[in-house]
Scaffold this active site. Structure first.
Site, mmCIF file in Angstrom:
data_model
loop_
_atom_site.group_PDB
_atom_site.id
_atom_site.type_symbol
_atom_site.label_atom_id
_atom_site.label_comp_id
_atom_site.label_asym_id
_atom_site.label_seq_id
_atom_site.Cartn_x
_atom_site.Cartn_y
_atom_site.Cartn_z
ATOM 1 N N CYS A 98 18.345 13.925 -98.213
ATOM 2 C CA CYS A 98 18.537 13.234 -96.859
ATOM 3 C C CYS A 98 19.509 13.965 -95.746
ATOM 4 C CB CYS A 98 19.713 12.317 -97.308
ATOM 5 S SG CYS A 98 18.866 10.831 -98.499
ATOM 6 N N HIS A 113 23.568 9.713 -91.103
ATOM 7 C CA HIS A 113 22.397 9.460 -92.132
ATOM 8 C C HIS A 113 22.729 7.965 -92.594
ATOM 9 C CE1 HIS A 113 19.762 8.927 -95.266
ATOM 10 N NE2 HIS A 113 20.687 8.894 -96.529
ATOM 11 N N ASN A 122 17.235 3.318 -95.715
ATOM 12 C CA ASN A 122 17.482 4.582 -95.538
ATOM 13 C C ASN A 122 16.412 5.254 -95.454
ATOM 14 O OD1 ASN A 122 18.170 7.094 -96.577
ATOM 15 N ND2 ASN A 122 19.415 6.311 -98.226
HETATM 16 N N1 ACO Z 1 20.536 -7.636 -105.483
HETATM 17 C C1 ACO Z 1 21.406 -8.446 -106.210
HETATM 18 N N2 ACO Z 1 22.172 -7.800 -107.024
HETATM 19 C C2 ACO Z 1 22.317 -6.500 -107.387
HETATM 20 C C3 ACO Z 1 21.169 -5.690 -106.688
HETATM 21 C C4 ACO Z 1 20.453 -6.314 -105.756
HETATM 22 N N3 ACO Z 1 19.425 -5.671 -104.918
HETATM 23 N N4 ACO Z 1 21.456 -4.485 -106.897
HETATM 24 C C5 ACO Z 1 22.554 -4.350 -107.723
HETATM 25 N N5 ACO Z 1 22.841 -5.742 -108.057
HETATM 26 C C6 ACO Z 1 23.970 -6.216 -109.069
HETATM 27 C C7 ACO Z 1 24.278 -5.388 -110.015
HETATM 28 O O1 ACO Z 1 23.416 -5.491 -111.474
HETATM 29 C C8 ACO Z 1 25.718 -5.532 -110.322
HETATM 30 O O2 ACO Z 1 25.500 -6.581 -111.199
HETATM 31 P P1 ACO Z 1 26.621 -7.073 -112.433
HETATM 32 O O3 ACO Z 1 28.009 -7.042 -111.601
HETATM 33 O O4 ACO Z 1 26.168 -8.311 -113.136
HETATM 34 O O5 ACO Z 1 26.521 -5.767 -113.356
HETATM 35 C C9 ACO Z 1 26.275 -5.846 -109.172
HETATM 36 O O6 ACO Z 1 25.135 -6.309 -108.344
HETATM 37 C C10 ACO Z 1 27.083 -4.656 -108.517
HETATM 38 O O7 ACO Z 1 26.390 -3.685 -108.671
HETATM 39 P P2 ACO Z 1 26.869 -2.434 -108.004
HETATM 40 O O8 ACO Z 1 25.973 -1.090 -108.331
HETATM 41 O O9 ACO Z 1 28.378 -2.121 -108.460
HETATM 42 O O10 ACO Z 1 26.993 -2.691 -106.540
HETATM 43 P P3 ACO Z 1 27.674 -1.831 -105.432
HETATM 44 O O11 ACO Z 1 28.541 -2.413 -104.505
HETATM 45 O O12 ACO Z 1 28.090 -0.539 -106.070
HETATM 46 O O13 ACO Z 1 26.376 -1.572 -104.362
HETATM 47 C C11 ACO Z 1 24.898 0.193 -103.689
HETATM 48 C C12 ACO Z 1 25.060 -0.930 -104.872
HETATM 49 C C13 ACO Z 1 24.662 -0.595 -102.552
HETATM 50 C C14 ACO Z 1 23.663 0.882 -104.363
HETATM 51 C C15 ACO Z 1 25.933 1.105 -103.504
HETATM 52 O O14 ACO Z 1 26.441 1.623 -104.626
HETATM 53 C C16 ACO Z 1 25.594 2.000 -102.486
HETATM 54 O O15 ACO Z 1 25.304 1.896 -101.278
HETATM 55 N N6 ACO Z 1 25.824 3.426 -103.091
HETATM 56 C C17 ACO Z 1 25.171 4.469 -102.132
HETATM 57 C C18 ACO Z 1 24.011 4.505 -102.235
HETATM 58 C C19 ACO Z 1 23.475 5.642 -101.348
HETATM 59 O O16 ACO Z 1 23.897 5.595 -100.166
HETATM 60 N N7 ACO Z 1 22.279 6.307 -101.371
HETATM 61 C C20 ACO Z 1 21.721 7.022 -100.618
HETATM 62 C C21 ACO Z 1 22.267 8.157 -100.374
HETATM 63 S S1 ACO Z 1 21.660 9.416 -100.672
HETATM 64 C C22 ACO Z 1 19.856 9.192 -100.077
HETATM 65 O O17 ACO Z 1 20.035 8.750 -99.001
HETATM 66 C C23 ACO Z 1 18.662 9.747 -100.974
#
Ligand code: ACO
Length: 325
Positions: A112, A252, A282
């Site tokens: 990215c 980004h 993204n």
């Molecule tokens: N829909 C519903 N529930 C979901 C989903 C979904 N799509 N995805 C995960 N969950 C659930 C999980 O299973 C978990 O359930 P549980 O509590 O029963 O175990 C709950 O939601 C919370 O999951 P987390 O992973 O803790 O959620 P979080 O608030 O961390 O959000 C996310 C996840 C959006 C991926 C976040 O961590 C994030 O944005 N991280 C950065 C990712 C990023 O920016 N990546 C790209 C950068 S690098 C690049 O661009 C290649």
């Protein structure tokens, strides 16, 4: 010293719009969850386009806007991790379709952050006098490396391409400074396995049948919210500029919460941050140039504006750039 300047930008996006509700038809997820956790409402998915076609569209727009002909380009740098094929490389394929016969072409891989790394490379070639007009691209068809049964990753990403033509600045405008960095020790938090090595001299290894992106979302989140503001602060300090001097931040487009957190840590108003992830998700290396192009064409980024571009992601890598438009 010769200064490099962005002369024109463009973008190429697949036609097919996929909403959060479309995903909820085959995944255990909801529009509310995706919007609240990420800020994403829909994304474009390449249902028929190739990456080369998306990049060609972006490149032609950037060349049109800059008034630069294909034959004038002496370099094409394409940042991608999802080229249609490893050989020939994406940049040489673009050379062929554009007729940019005088260009030296190579691809660059920094996930990215790829577009920022490629733009910095173009800047270096121009500053050193080794190139005059460089086409820089960031393009991805991430939908082909997603596990579409994994709701924690596939909801985040989209396909698209963005481009910039970079040339020699005739005045004080242009790319003022850049800050790049990498942390390979943390690389495992965002990974994509390759094909296992198999040859007559080595027993076949057991590898994944299909290769998908693996992400430890919270680790990536923590990395982004600390590293991005630190990089931008360093960039501004070294350039003798302050947050108040900046007209627009083009980060980004990974997650709205990451951008909000960066704004808070930088003590910058959120309104200064360009946001379009709600429509595209993204798009990895494509996200900064797509946002930059939208910002310029919508009039949000104007001639004379001081802007910050910033990318971060796999590697781990990050890169920020200060540009006087
Ligand atoms: N829909 C519903 N529930 C979901 C989903 C979904 N799509 N995805 C995960 N969950 C659930 C999980 O299973 C978990 O359930 P549980 O509590 O029963 O175990 C709950 O939601 C919370 O999951 P987390 O992973 O803790 O959620 P979080 O608030 O961390 O959000 C996310 C996840 C959006 C991926 C976040 O961590 C994030 O944005 N991280 C950065 C990712 C990023 O920016 N990546 C790209 C950068 S690098 C690049 O661009 C290649």
């Amino acid at each position: 010293m010769t200064r490099a300047k962005i002369l024109g930008t463009g973008r190429g996006l697949p036609e097919r719009v996929v909403t959060n509700d479309d995903l909820a038809e085959f995944l255990d997820t909801s529009d509310t969850w995706i919007r609240e956790r990420t800020g994403i409402c829909q994304r474009r998915i390449a249902a028929k386009e190739t990456l080369l076609e998306l990049c060609e569209e972006a490149a032609r727009q950037a060349m049109d806007q800059s008034g630069v002909e294909a034959g004038e380009l002496d370099m094409i740098i394409a940042a991608t991790l999802t080229a249609d094929h490893p050989l020939p490389n994406l940049s040489s394929s673009l050379q062929r379709v554009l007729g940019a016969d005088n260009a030296v072409c190579f691809d660059l891989s920094a996930a990215c952050s790829g577009f920022i790394f490629a733009l910095t490379t173009a800047q270096m070639y121009i500053q050193s006098g080794h190139a005059k007009k460089v086409l820089v691209l960031g393009g991805e068809i991430l939908s082909k490396i997603m596990d579409w049964t994994d709701r924690s990753t596939c909801i985040l990403f989209g396909d698209g391409a963005g481009a910039a033509v970079v040339g020699v600045s005739e005045n004080e405008e242009g790319i003022l400074a850049a800050d790049l960095g990498s942390n390979g020790k943390k690389g495992g938090v965002l990974s994509l396995p390759g094909r296992p090595v198999e040859n007559p001299f080595r027993p076949a290894e057991k590898g994944p049948e299909k290769c998908y992106v693996h992400m430890e979302g919270q680790e990536v989140f923590k990395f982004a919210v600390s590293q991005v503001p630190a990089s931008i602060r360093k960039l501004l300090e070294e350039s003798g500029k302050s947050i108040d001097d900046v007209d627009c931040f083009v980060l980004h487009q990974a997650n709205l919460r990451i951008i909000r957190s960066a704004a808070k840590r930088l003590k910058a108003p959120e309104e200064k941050f360009f946001i379009n992830m709600e429509r595209y998700g993204n798009t990895s290396a494509a996200s900064v140039p797509i946002a930059l192009d939208e910002g310029i064409r919508s009039g949000r980024i104007k001639k004379g504006d001081l802007i910050v571009l910033s990318g971060f992601g796999g590697g781990l890598t990050w890169g920020s750039m200060l540009v006087q438009m």
